[in-house]
Write a protein that holds these residues in place. Structure first.
Motif, mmCIF file in Angstrom:
data_model
loop_
_atom_site.group_PDB
_atom_site.id
_atom_site.type_symbol
_atom_site.label_atom_id
_atom_site.label_comp_id
_atom_site.label_asym_id
_atom_site.label_seq_id
_atom_site.Cartn_x
_atom_site.Cartn_y
_atom_site.Cartn_z
ATOM 1 N N LYS A 628 48.397 12.974 5.574
ATOM 2 C CA LYS A 628 47.323 12.200 4.959
ATOM 3 C C LYS A 628 46.036 13.019 4.927
ATOM 4 C CE LYS A 628 48.917 7.533 5.783
ATOM 5 N NZ LYS A 628 48.908 6.473 6.782
ATOM 6 N N ASP A 629 45.114 12.601 4.105
ATOM 7 C CA ASP A 629 43.856 13.355 4.030
ATOM 8 C C ASP A 629 42.942 13.022 5.211
ATOM 9 O OD1 ASP A 629 42.939 10.852 3.179
ATOM 10 O OD2 ASP A 629 43.456 11.378 1.113
ATOM 11 N N LEU A 630 41.801 13.689 5.219
ATOM 12 C CA LEU A 630 40.912 13.599 6.387
ATOM 13 C C LEU A 630 40.607 12.168 6.811
ATOM 14 C CD1 LEU A 630 38.285 16.401 5.721
ATOM 15 C CD2 LEU A 630 39.613 16.139 7.798
ATOM 16 N N GLY A 631 40.359 11.290 5.843
ATOM 17 C CA GLY A 631 40.070 9.888 6.142
ATOM 18 C C GLY A 631 38.796 9.723 6.939
ATOM 19 N N ASP A 632 38.691 8.633 7.632
ATOM 20 C CA ASP A 632 37.477 8.373 8.407
ATOM 21 C C ASP A 632 37.648 8.855 9.835
ATOM 22 O OD1 ASP A 632 36.454 5.251 6.891
ATOM 23 O OD2 ASP A 632 36.228 7.327 6.295
ATOM 24 N N ALA A 633 36.584 9.352 10.380
ATOM 25 C CA ALA A 633 36.623 9.781 11.777
ATOM 26 C C ALA A 633 35.774 8.840 12.606
ATOM 27 C CB ALA A 633 36.088 11.197 11.898
ATOM 28 N N ALA A 634 36.226 8.554 13.792
ATOM 29 C CA ALA A 634 35.437 7.684 14.665
ATOM 30 C C ALA A 634 35.217 8.370 15.998
ATOM 31 C CB ALA A 634 36.146 6.365 14.889
ATOM 32 N N ARG B 72 38.005 -1.389 23.205
ATOM 33 C CA ARG B 72 38.402 -2.440 22.256
ATOM 34 C C ARG B 72 37.755 -2.188 20.889
ATOM 35 N NH1 ARG B 72 37.171 -8.346 24.123
ATOM 36 N NH2 ARG B 72 37.653 -9.141 22.039
ATOM 37 N N LEU B 73 36.508 -1.816 20.938
ATOM 38 C CA LEU B 73 35.763 -1.568 19.693
ATOM 39 C C LEU B 73 36.370 -0.370 18.939
ATOM 40 C CD1 LEU B 73 33.370 -2.596 18.087
ATOM 41 C CD2 LEU B 73 31.881 -1.074 19.376
ATOM 42 N N LEU B 74 36.714 0.626 19.719
ATOM 43 C CA LEU B 74 37.309 1.828 19.123
ATOM 44 C C LEU B 74 38.646 1.482 18.465
ATOM 45 C CD1 LEU B 74 36.847 4.873 18.826
ATOM 46 C CD2 LEU B 74 38.127 5.211 20.930
ATOM 47 N N GLN B 75 39.464 0.699 19.181
ATOM 48 C CA GLN B 75 40.766 0.282 18.640
ATOM 49 C C GLN B 75 40.577 -0.471 17.334
ATOM 50 O OE1 GLN B 75 43.557 1.329 19.500
ATOM 51 N NE2 GLN B 75 42.871 2.322 21.395
ATOM 52 N N ARG B 76 39.556 -1.312 17.307
ATOM 53 C CA ARG B 76 39.258 -2.102 16.114
ATOM 54 C C ARG B 76 38.962 -1.154 14.927
ATOM 55 N NH1 ARG B 76 39.251 -6.003 12.770
ATOM 56 N NH2 ARG B 76 37.387 -7.228 12.309
ATOM 57 N N CYS B 77 38.152 -0.129 15.159
ATOM 58 C CA CYS B 77 37.818 0.836 14.092
ATOM 59 C C CYS B 77 39.064 1.569 13.624
ATOM 60 C CB CYS B 77 36.801 1.876 14.588
ATOM 61 S SG CYS B 77 35.162 1.189 14.860
ATOM 62 N N LEU B 78 39.892 1.962 14.589
ATOM 63 C CA LEU B 78 41.097 2.712 14.233
ATOM 64 C C LEU B 78 42.036 1.834 13.418
ATOM 65 C CD1 LEU B 78 41.793 4.666 17.552
ATOM 66 C CD2 LEU B 78 40.684 5.482 15.473
ATOM 67 N N ALA B 79 42.103 0.545 13.787
ATOM 68 C CA ALA B 79 42.965 -0.389 13.055
ATOM 69 C C ALA B 79 42.483 -0.533 11.613
ATOM 70 C CB ALA B 79 42.984 -1.746 13.756
ATOM 71 N N LEU B 80 41.187 -0.352 11.419
ATOM 72 C CA LEU B 80 40.627 -0.499 10.074
ATOM 73 C C LEU B 80 40.729 0.795 9.259
ATOM 74 C CD1 LEU B 80 37.524 -2.690 10.920
ATOM 75 C CD2 LEU B 80 39.517 -3.363 9.567
ATOM 76 N N GLY B 81 41.430 1.794 9.787
ATOM 77 C CA GLY B 81 41.679 2.995 8.970
ATOM 78 C C GLY B 81 40.961 4.240 9.464
ATOM 79 N N ALA B 82 40.063 4.088 10.448
ATOM 80 C CA ALA B 82 39.391 5.287 10.971
ATOM 81 C C ALA B 82 40.374 6.077 11.827
ATOM 82 C CB ALA B 82 38.189 4.887 11.799
ATOM 83 N N LYS B 83 40.100 7.368 11.979
ATOM 84 C CA LYS B 83 40.916 8.122 12.924
ATOM 85 C C LYS B 83 40.011 8.839 13.902
ATOM 86 C CE LYS B 83 41.499 12.509 10.452
ATOM 87 N NZ LYS B 83 40.963 13.346 11.519
ATOM 88 N N LEU B 84 40.578 9.180 15.053
ATOM 89 C CA LEU B 84 39.762 9.842 16.078
ATOM 90 C C LEU B 84 39.309 11.208 15.573
ATOM 91 C CD1 LEU B 84 41.614 9.069 19.417
ATOM 92 C CD2 LEU B 84 39.312 8.343 18.756
ATOM 93 N N ALA B 85 38.060 11.486 15.791
ATOM 94 C CA ALA B 85 37.537 12.779 15.354
ATOM 95 C C ALA B 85 38.117 13.882 16.215
ATOM 96 C CB ALA B 85 36.026 12.788 15.449
ATOM 97 N N GLU B 86 38.383 14.992 15.594
ATOM 98 C CA GLU B 86 38.809 16.159 16.352
ATOM 99 C C GLU B 86 37.565 16.859 16.902
ATOM 100 O OE1 GLU B 86 42.585 16.850 13.462
ATOM 101 O OE2 GLU B 86 41.170 18.495 13.727
ATOM 102 N N PRO B 87 37.774 17.739 17.898
ATOM 103 C CA PRO B 87 36.592 18.438 18.435
ATOM 104 C C PRO B 87 35.802 19.119 17.311
ATOM 105 C CG PRO B 87 38.527 18.933 19.753
ATOM 106 C CD PRO B 87 38.998 18.117 18.584
#
Lengths: 634, 426
Positions: A628-634, B72-87
């Motif tokens: 998948k593409d970069l998408g959103d980062a959190a 919990r907040l982080l999980q919520r964001c991830l569920a909405l399509g966000a992904k964990l940022a890489e370093p």
């Protein structure tokens, strides 16, 4: 009517690009047709009567190394030869010749008429035949239909040509020739990206009305240089000098007083002219502080009195032209034979081309020469040659060929054109080549003749001469590396004369040749060896020894960029899929569709960031198609 | 705090907050879970593209902390399509969106890594583009110079002597001067980040460990009157005016049959080999002995050697620093601390650090290497004044080197290294 013969390649246009294209295709054994509106003007020099110069001479040598006609025709028609930059080093050293227009044209015409597989036909082309997204042939003025697999268009300044003298203007391909209006209209319909450029030429002068006694004479070099790797000074006709005159404050005053009727300064001309080949009015306006400009008076030939005053190209009204010419010392009584003029013409954005010069929009249609936004005979010839080669390859379903930036000035020319486009007529300079030290006139054959042989543009005579030279270089290099000299062997006086002082230990001869002050000839005097006598071989030995360090470093650099240069971008890539690319970058790349990542990086406005995004994208796409593409980062 | 960057950030905001907060305003609002219940109540700030750090839409959610709530907040964001940022991903995106140039992006890494306050301030200065602007200024000069040289090559038929007109020789000289200034300043930044290595060496019981403790300001090494107490090398990082100094205490050098001590002595020599500065301790009550002279002879590979005459309290002399035969001798007492400030000052000088220098910025090894490359090319250029095309080539190479700093066209590997150094939440 349908012409009975069907061709592999049709070349439209008989200038410097068209003739090289047609000759190259025919040399490769393709059934080739050259269509020109006038057989009498094949090989015509529309502007100044000279070939070569810095960067341009390099191109001519490369065209020659690939079997092209320009260098040999110049050797046969050249009436003054000089080596420019001779003291600044071998890479920037360049050959320049004045050519007799008539002799040059005759030399080109002879080659065209005697080239097997080549048909000549006189008819202006009005239309192209397109089937789907492919070219199928052309239609001439009287409705003749010529079919071919590939078409090379080398229309020069003829497309919608408009000649300006003062505020007067008329439609023409160049002074004395009709323009190509119907073809231009047809091409515009194809919605290829087009623009307007402008170039100019000075008034020509009757040499009998010039007072040479007050001018500075500029003789050719002695010994007389030659252009072609196969050339010899015996081919040259009688040699003539050029003359140098100067504009003065009164000349400048006359020019300023005429600006209100200048098509350039009143906005009549829309096309952009070349900054490095400015009209005399531009010189005066842009460099107001300069009190005098050089004017080179160049003979147009042995059988004519016509003189080409290089340096006062102008589109001012004719009355101003007379006055400005006559204000120059030595030209007080000059008679103008032909007025100077500017010409505007259509060109096609070269970013619409692949590096084979095939248009991205229409398969089998190739563009070469001034139509691509360049200026100069040499640039045209180089492009014509490459377009001809690739049209020939295409016609037989063979893969395209283009030299790289580190291989040839032709490669630099193509890459610059297709990645950056042009904002003014493009001219070659050595500074455009990052690998300048490797791209020399002297080694153009070493860089290109072998590949030319494989492609089929190099004939047996050239190939044998080249092979002999290569063998001699290899043999002598080996000998110099293996032959050691010892202090005891060397006569003190000779050693001091050649090396500055006696050597203190043993050295291979090759090591000694690397010293800047040691020439090959002097080296031979150390040991009394005969060595190699061919000056071309001697030159290669010296340069390769002395420049080794710099050349190795450039090789490293080339190696580093090879990854980007070789990473191909799929033709069907939609750049809107590359996340993070700016809209502008997406649009630009979608329009110009670079073939490699290296090319993409050179497209104007494409930042390094965009390149690394592309790289990331391509890497991902190749590695794992479903990532998948970069998408959103959190 | 959770930070969401990307095109979908406003959508995520609408889902979690019920609406997208007005741009750049701190909004006190409920963070909602899938079922509409409140996860936390906190501050939300929305930065629409391109006016954000990454150049993308950014949503910042500042909660009340607490790992569970944050999780919990982080999980919520991830569920909405966000992904964990890489370093380093935020900075990478900022770089890719042209918000930062490479030098600036690297400065962010330095900000994260900065081990001292001074280094942090220095990194900050670089982030604001000071380093880049220095480099760009140098680059402009170089381009200006090349313009003349190239003109000389491409336009030999003009009636202008470009080399004379362009003042090429003077320009080359002034670039050289500017470059050495830039290099010096850049090196200061490097010292700040990397620090210097100092090794303490000497015969047993001359007070190496006491000096170590004195420099460190605490007892790290065990100090006894028994020769051979220190069996292994002891490392400690101390800071002098913000400059990290890595001090290595070593086993005393003497002939011994104790196997552990023999190993320790071998390590001592190895530590000495990699150090920038060796402090050779001698007992002031004896002066320099033949043994100690032979130690010095073995240390020829260490760039700087300083004789430390310890225990001046026992001979009743006062602290002093003096040069004898090109070597520095410092007289001090590790036990009382007299003369320690002389030593510290001298170490800083050797490190090339000048207190109060303005315009210090962080410079990575890469910067220094590139600047060295520029210097090398400029030096070569000076030798090639009579060979115009080689002069031009050297100047081109100088410019290529400079380009490496600002990242105008960088290789994939280089990017990989840089962005691999970043960590989440900078």
């Amino acid at each position: 009517m349908q012409f009975p013969e069907i061709f592999d390649v049709i070349v439209v246009g008989g200038g410097h690009a068209g003739t090289e294209a047609a000759l190259a295709s025919a040399r490769m054994g393709r059934k080739t047709l050259l269509l020109t509106h006038n057989i009498e003007t094949l090989g015509q020099m529309s502007c100044n009567p000279s070939i070569g110069g810095i960067g341009k001479g390099h191109l001519v040598k490369e065209v020659d190394a690939l079997g092209g006609a320009m260098a040999t025709a110049t050797d046969e028609g050249g009436i003054q030869f000089r080596i420019l930059n001779s003291s600044k080093g071998p890479a920037v050293r360049a050959t320049r010749a004045q050519a007799d227009r008539i002799l040059y044209k005759a030399a080109i015409r002879w080659r065209l008429e005697n080239q097997p597989n080549l048909w000549l036909f006189q008819q202006a082309v009005d239309d192209v035949i397109i089937e789907g997204d492919r070219i199928a042939g052309v239609i001439t003025q009287i409705g003749l239909r010529f079919k071919a697999k590939a078409v090379v268009l080398t229309a020069g300044t003829f497309l919608n040509g408009l000649v300006h003298v003062g505020l007067e203007n008329y439609r023409a391909g160049r002074a004395g020739d009709p323009p190509a209006i119907s073809l231009a209209a047809r091409l515009r319909e194809l919605s290829l990206p087009a623009g307007r450029l402008k170039t100019g030429t000075p008034p020509r002068i009757d040499g009998r009305t010039i007072d040479y006694s007050v001018l500075e004479e500029q003789p050719g070099d002695d010994p007389v240089p030659v252009f072609s790797f196969l050339g010899s000074p015996e081919q040259h006709p009688q040699q003539l000098p050029c003359w140098i005159a100067h504009t003065n404050e009164r000349t400048h005053e006359i020019i300023r007083s005429g600006l209100d009727r200048s098509p350039m300064y009143t906005g009549v001309i829309e096309g952009v002219g070349p900054r490095y080949c400015p009209s005399v009015e531009d010189k005066i306006m842009r460099f107001a502080g300069k009190e005098s400009h050089q004017v080179f008076l160049e003979p147009e030939g042995l059988a004519t009195n016509e003189i080409y005053p290089n340096g006062i190209s102008t589109s001012l009204p004719f009355d101003v032209q007379i006055n400005l010419v006559r204000s120059i010392r030595g030209l007080e009584n000059a008679h103008i034979l032909r007025p100077g003029y500017a010409i505007e013409y259509d060109y096609y954005d070269p970013r619409g081309l692949k590096n084979s010069f095939e248009t991205k929009a229409i398969q089998g249609l190739f563009f070469g020469g001034q139509i691509n936004g360049t200026t100069g005979y040499e640039e045209a010839a180089a492009q014509g040659l490459l377009a001809g080669i690739n049209a020939a390859l295409y016609a037989w379903d063979e893969p395209a060929w283009c030299p790289s930036r580190d291989q040839a000035y032709i490669g630099v020319l193509v890459d610059d054109l297709i990645t950056r486009g042009v904002s003014e007529p493009y001219r070659m300079f050595t500074s455009r080549a990052e690998y300048r030290l490797m791209l020399r006139e002297d080694n153009a054959d070493i860089r290109l003749t072998e590949v030319g042989r494989k492609i089929g543009v190099v004939d047996d005579v050239r190939w044998e001469a080249f092979s002999r030279k290569q063998e001699a270089i290899a043999r002598e290099t080996e000998r110099l590396k293996r032959t050691f000299v010892y202090p005891a062997m060397l006569d003190e006086t000779i050693a001091t004369a050649v090396l500055g002082k006696q050597i203190e230990r043993e050295y291979p001869l090759f090591e000694l040749l690397r010293r800047p002050e040691v020439s090959y000839e002097a080296l031979l005097s150390l040991t009394g060896d005969e060595g190699e006598s061919d000056p071309q071989v001697r030159q290669q030995l010296e340069i390769s020894a002395k420049y080794q360090g710099y050349i190795d470093r450039q090789q490293d650099e080339i190696q580093r960029s090879r990854y980007y240069e070789s990473l191909e971008i799929p033709e069907d890539l939609d750049y809107r899929d590359v996340k993070g690319l700016s809209i502008e970058a997406q649009q630009k790349l979608n329009v110009y569709k670079p073939q490699t990542l290296g090319q993409a990086g050179r497209v104007s406005g494409i930042t390094p960031a965009a390149v690394s995004l592309l790289l990331v994208y391509l890497k991902k796409k190749y590695k794992a198609k479903n990532t998948k593409d970069l998408g959103d980062a959190a | 705090m959770i930070r969401v960057s990307g095109r979908a950030a406003p959508d995520i905001a609408v889902t979690i907050l019920g609406r997208c907060p007005s741009p750049r305003h701190a909004t006190y609002i409920d963070f909602l879970d899938t079922d509409g219940s409140t996860i936390d109540r906190g501050i939300a700030i929305y930065f629409p593209a391109p006016h954000s750090y990454t150049g993308e839409n950014i949503l910042e959610l500042q909660g009340h902390g607490g790992t569970a709530v944050l999780q919990r907040l982080l999980q919520r964001c991830l569920a909405l399509g966000a992904k964990l940022a890489e370093p380093g991903e935020f900075t990478k995106r900022a770089y890719l969106n042209d918000k930062l140039d490479l030098a600036q992006a690297e400065a962010v890494a330095d900000l994260i890594d900065a081990s001292t306050d001074l280094a942090a301030r220095s990194a900050m200065r670089s982030l604001s583009g000071e380093f880049s602007s220095h480099v760009h200024a140098l680059r402009e000069r170089l381009i200006n110079l090349r313009m003349y040289v190239e003109a000389c090559l491409d336009f030999p038929e003009e009636d202008i002597d470009f080399i004379t007109e362009g003042g090429v020789i003077d320009k080359l000289e002034s670039i050289r001067n500017e470059l050495s200034l830039l290099s010096t300043t850049a090196k200061q930044g490097s010292i700040l980040r990397e620090g210097i290595q100092v090794v303490l060496i000497g015969q047993p019981n001359v007070g190496k460990s006491s000096l170590m403790n004195q420099l460190a300001g605490q007892d790290i090494a065990i100090v006894t009157a028994i020769a051979g107490t220190t069996r292994d090398t002891i490392r400690s990082e101390i800071q002098l005016e913000g400059v990290p100094i890595h001090v290595i205490d070593t086993a005393g050098l003497r002939e011994t049959v104790d196997e552990v001590e023999i190993f320790g002595i071998q390590r001592t020599w190895r530590a000495a080999e990699t150090a920038h500065i060796a402090l050779i301790l001698v007992d002031a009550t004896h002066g320099i002995t033949e043994n100690e002279k032979s130690i010095l002879a073995r240390l020829s590979g260490v760039p700087q050697q300083i004789w430390i005459h310890n225990k001046i309290d026992l001979v009743n002399s006062s602290p002093e620093i003096r040069e004898v035969d090109g070597k520095t001798h410092i007289f001090l007492s590790a036990k009382t601390g007299h003369g320690i400030s002389l030593l510290k000052q001298h170490l800083l000088e050797l490190a090339g650090w000048r207190a109060g220098t303005e315009g210090v910025f962080m410079a990575r090894q890469r910067h220094l290497k590139a600047l060295d490359g520029v210097s090398q090319s400029i030096e070569n250029a000076k030798k090639n004044l009579n060979q115009a095309e080689l002069l031009a080539e050297d100047l081109r190479l100088a410019q290529e080197s400079l380009n490496e700093i600002t990242g105008e066209f960088t290789s994939d590997d280089l990017l990989g290294e840089i962005f691999g150094r970043f960590c989440i939440g900078k």
